[in-house]
Structures are given as structure tokens and as C-alpha cells.
Design a protein around this motif. Structure first.
Motif: not given
Lengths: 277, 261
Positions: B96-100, B124-126, B132-137, B153-154
Motif C-alpha cells: 500500500r502507498t503511504v496514503l492507502q 494534512k497530517l502527513l 507531504g511529498g510522499f503520499i503515493d510512495s 500519523a496513521r
């Protein structure tokens, strides 16, 4: 002016050395040129050997004759290859599906695993060559027995790897899911299943070429079509050239299928450590 | 909701039986944690602090004594998704990506909360933890410190009012560790969730906590409770203050009492 970012030592090298270094890097990284070079080398050595040692074409036909035979009877080989191909692929998919479903059950229940794994082991240790004629007896000369032989050969490695993949989840991941009160189904879908993918692909890469072998073994035991049948018949009539053409067709099929799985793996498992390096 | 986020332990004991031998992991623990407080459990390895955390989170059951989360049992609270767990390793799912990964708590156990993940809120938390630049990493593209920042953050991004952190920084190097403890401080001061934080780092305990619970091993029990009466928001300068140093030596004193040298 080849590249501006080259470091000190690189810049001091003569242009020729630099060029050969880059050529080497390009060659090593290429997926196409090194195998092509190997095949070209094999072809040349083979051809020369048959000429120099004056080998009887019935024992070993020259590489050029095999190539010629292949292209002259192209549609003949393609139609037989197609038969073997779908037998192998159907068998592979059948073996994979059954192994996957049984893997899910066995990974969740030690009772089932302890009970049914011995049967799977039995199926695995029995030489498939010995069973194939029995399948012909039961299911006739059609497609089904070949598919079954290919499926059985695929089944065991897929089963073992799927059980392993479903089971070997990270304790931390499992505990995290439990802390959210995730259900068994959620833990399976969101944790065990994705976790098993690297295991499944690694088994699939070997199994897909095994399934081709299974289809050929099935054809040997009784068939009127397929590359296994071509090999059998040409062996009876000492048509060595035809035999080799069929063998190469099988090799190409194996390479093609393995690479297809590898390609899908790279697409699906891009997140996994082993991919990209 | 007010009364739900109140943790109360009465005479909680836990034994492990292994090959006929009984080890007492926790002995008659009494503890109460107020809503919105940051409480640290500190002690040497084997003092049962992780076990205590897991009893609160309903992951391990006590042998005797009573645990209440608000008015319900830990298992019931777990069913209601009251806990945000931050394990020692970040436990990010690599596929999963960071956001997922941030959305995962919203996807499972949907019976408890129908709440959807608020994408903007999670981003916003990330950004707050500098990712913030790693949402999809993916996890493999992140360093250990970055992964643990996602883990934190999770937990804050989930709907859980109680966060349980089990030595979340123990795998990190000293410099990263210091930086992340300030990040945690900042987020916590904004979100004001109840945090139970297991650590064996004295500085961290003083810097972050409202209260530090000092535990001692064999059997695991509470040795002292120290209220950290330092002003918030806490800053790096505060760490140099006499008061801060005093709390640290106080905790060190209690921990050393156990040494028996």
C-alpha cells in the motif's frame, strides 16, 4: 563531449576505453542482446561441428537444416504448438486455482493441513510419467488427460507456496489488524492475500514451464496432436530434423510463458523488495 | 463519548505458563489514565510494560483484576475501534502507498464506525510529519524514521480516541529519534488524544508526558508515578531547564533502586 558528469578518472581515460566501457554496460543491461549472442554462438558451433565431424544428419542434423525445416513447415509446427500450449496453460490455471483454494483452507486450519497435505505429497512424489497412461485410459485421447497431467504437476509447488505465503505474515502487521478488530476475512483479503503474492509468483515461474512438460508427457501417453505427438512420431520414423524443430518450439514456449509470468509479476509486485533490483 | 476515553485498571495481574513454569508478568497493577493525557510507561526490559499496553488494548487478556475503557471492557472498546496502535516496527503494509496505509483503519471493521477516511485531513497530517511529498510512495522507498512517522500519523488520523504506542522509536537512531519525538509532541498538542506510550528512554518520557509510570520487573509492578508538571507547548529549550533535568534524575533514581548492586 560524451558526458559532462563523468568523474576525474573517467575523464582521464582515452575515448576508446570510455566507449568500450559504455558498450559493455549497455550490453550487460540489455535483456535482448546477451541471449541472442548465446543462441547465435550455439548455432554457429553446432553448424560447424556437423560439418567438421561429418555427423550423420539422422544423429544430429545441422542447425541450418532445422531452421529451414521449421520455416518451411511453419503452419504445421504452429498448429501443433497451439494444441500443446492450451493444454499446458489450461492445466497450469487449473492446478493453480485448486492449489490456491486448498491453500486458503489449509492455511486457516491445521486439521485440514495435517489431513490433506500427505495426499498432496503422495501426488507429488508419484512420477507423473507413470500416471499419465492411466489418465488416457480413463479420459480418452482428448484434451482432458493432458490438462490433468499439467495441472497435477503445477499443483504441488503452488499449494506449498500459497500456504507459506498466507501463513508467513509479519507479526506486527497481524497484531495491528487485530488492534482494529479486523475480521478473519478482512485479515485474509488485506493482509494474507497480498502477502502471499511474491510466494505465488515465484512458484508460478517454475510451474508454468513444468506445465508444458506435463502437457508433453500427456501427449506421449496417447494423442494425435501436439508437439509431444510430433516428437513421438518423428522418433518412430527417425525424422531427427523434425524432432529438433519441435523441441525448439517447446523451449521457446517455455521461455515465452516464463517471461509472461515475470512481466505480470513486475507489474503486480512493484512494491516488493525483490523487484527493481 | 466523554466517559469512553478513560482508562482504569484495578488489581490487574497476568501470568504466563510455559512448560509448567509460571512467570508473573504483571502483579496487581492499579492505574488510571485521564482523558486527553499523555502517559508513559517506563522500565527495563521484562517489566511487563508491553504486556500492560496490550491488556489495555484488548490484545492480551489479564488473569485477574479489572480493566475498564470508559464503561466497557478492552475487547468491547477494541470492537468499537477505540484504539490506534503504533507498534515497535511501523507495520506499514508494503503493498500500500503511504496514503492507502493511512486509510487502512477506516477500511476494516466497518461495523464499528461507518466513518469514511477524510483524504484532505490525512494529507494534512502527513504534511505535519513532513511527508507531504510522499503520499503515493511505498514503504520500501522510505527510511525507517519516515515509516514510523507514517505510523504515528496513521494513528492520529484514525477515529480512535486512545493511542497505544509500543516503543515506537526504539529502532531509530538517536538523532532521528529526537526529531520525531518533537513531531509527536506537536501533533499530540494539536489533536489531544489520550496516549499510552511505552518507552525505555527517560528523556522521551519526560519531554512528552503528563505522567510517567515507572515499572520494575519480576514481577512487573508499578514502582512510582511521577507527574511531569512542565508547561506546554514544550520546546527544545525546556529540555535544558533545571526542572527537566530534575525530573530525569528523579526517574533515574527510581529505576536504579531496582539494581541491587
Amino acid at each position: 563531449m560524451v558526458n559532462k558528469v563523468g568523474n576525474q578518472t573517467e575523464r582521464l581515460q582515452p575515448a576508446k576505453a570510455r566507449f568500450s566501457k559504455r558498450l559493455k554496460r549497455f550490453y550487460v543491461k540489455s535483456a535482448f542482446w546477451p541471449p541472442l549472442a548465446a543462441f547465435a554462438g550455439l548455432f554457429i558451433v553446432w553448424e560447424l561441428a556437423t560439418i567438421i565431424f561429418q555427423i550423420n544428419p539422422i544423429t544430429l542434423p545441422p542447425a541450418s537444416a532445422i531452421t529451414l525445416e521449421f520455416f518451411q513447415s511453419f503452419s504445421f509446427y504452429i498448429s501443433h504448438a497451439w494444441v500443446t500450449f492450451y493444454e499446458a496453460v489450461l492445466g497450469f490455471m487449473l492446478g493453480l486455482s485448486v492449489a490456491f483454494i486448498m491453500g486458503i483452507m489449509m492455511a486457516h486450519s491445521t486439521v485440514l493441513e495435517r489431513t490433506f497435505l500427505p495426499l498432496a505429497v503422495l501426488a507429488n512424489v508419484t512420477p507423473i510419467m507413470a500416471v499419465a497412461p492411466l489418465f488416457i485410459l480413463w479420459f480418452g485421447f482428448g484434451t482432458l488427460p493432458k490438462v490433468l497431467v499439467a495441472a497435477i504437476i503445477t499443483f504441488f509447488p503452488m499449494l506449498i507456496n500459497s500456504i507459506m505465503g498466507f501463513r508467513s505474515i509479519d507479526d506486527n502487521h497481524y497484531e495491528y489488524m487485530r488492534s482494529l478488530h479486523a475480521s478473519k476475512a478482512e485479515i485474509f483479503l488485506k493482509l494474507r492475500l497480498p502477502n502471499s503474492l511474491p510466494y505465488l509468483f515465484s512458484a508460478a515461474k517454475t510451474c508454468v514451464s513444468l506445465s508444458v512438460m506435463g502437457a508433453v508427457v500427456g501427449e506421449w501417453s496417447g494423442s494425435s496432436r501436439g508437439l509431444g505427438n510430433v516428437i513421438m512420431m518423428s522418433s518412430n520414423y527417425s525424422q531427427t530434423t523434425r524432432m529438433f524443430a519441435a523441441i525448439f518450439m517447446l523451449a521457446i514456449m517455455g521461455i515465452g510463458l516464463t517471461n509472461l509470468i515475470r512481466y505480470i509479476e513486475r507489474k503486480v509486485l512493484h512494491w516488493h523488495m525483490s523487484v527493481n533490483n | 463519548m466523554e466517559s469512553l476515553s478513560y482508562i482504569e485498571l484495578k488489581q490487574v495481574s497476568k501470568q504466563y505458563r510455559r512448560r509448567g513454569q509460571v512467570t508473573e508478568a504483571l502483579h496487581e497493577i492499579d492505574l488510571s489514565i485521564e482523558k486527553g493525557k499523555f502517559v508513559s510507561l517506563i522500565g527495563p526490559s521484562g517489566c511487563g510494560k508491553s504486556t500492560l499496553l496490550r491488556i489495555i488494548g484488548g490484545l492480551v487478556e489479564q488473569n485477574c483484576g479489572e480493566v475498564l475503557i470508559g464503561r466497557s471492557s478492552p475487547q468491547e472498546a477494541q470492537k468499537q475501534k477505540q484504539f490506534g496502535f503504533v507498534p515497535q516496527s511501523p507495520a506499514l503494509f508494503p503493498w500500500r502507498t503511504v496514503l492507502q496505509n493511512m486509510q487502512l483503519p477506516f477500511e476494516v471493521n466497518r461495523k464499528a464506525t461507518k466513518q469514511q477516511a477524510d483524504r484532505e485531513e490525512l494529507i494534512k497530517l502527513l504534511e505535519m510529519v513532513g511527508l507531504g511529498g510522499f503520499i503515493d510512495s511505498y514503504a520500501k522507498e522510505l527510511s525507517g524514521g519516515m515509516q514510523q512517522r507514517v505510523g504515528i500519523a496513521r494513528a492520529f488520523g484514525s477515529s480512535a480516541p486512545i493511542l497505544l504506542m509500543d516503543e515506537p522509536f526504539s529502532a531509530l537512531d538517536e538523532i532521528t529519534r529526537e526529531k520525531i519525538s518533537y513531531l509527536l509532541l506537536n501533533i499530540w498538542e494539536e489533536y489531544q488524544k489520550t496516549v499510552v506510550f511505552v518507552t525505555h528512554n527517560i528523556r522521551e518520557a519526560v519531554l512528552l508526558s503528563d505522567e510517567v509510570i515507572i515499572m520494575s520487573p519480576r514481577p512487573g509492578r508499578i514502582q512510582a508515578k511521577i507527574t511531569i508538571d512542565l508547561p506546554r507547548p514544550r520546546t527544545a529549550e525546556l529540555e535544558e531547564s533545571e526542572q527537566f533535568q530534575h525530573y530525569m534524575s528523579d526517574i533515574r533514581y527510581h529505576l536504579r533502586k531496582e539494581w541491587q548492586i
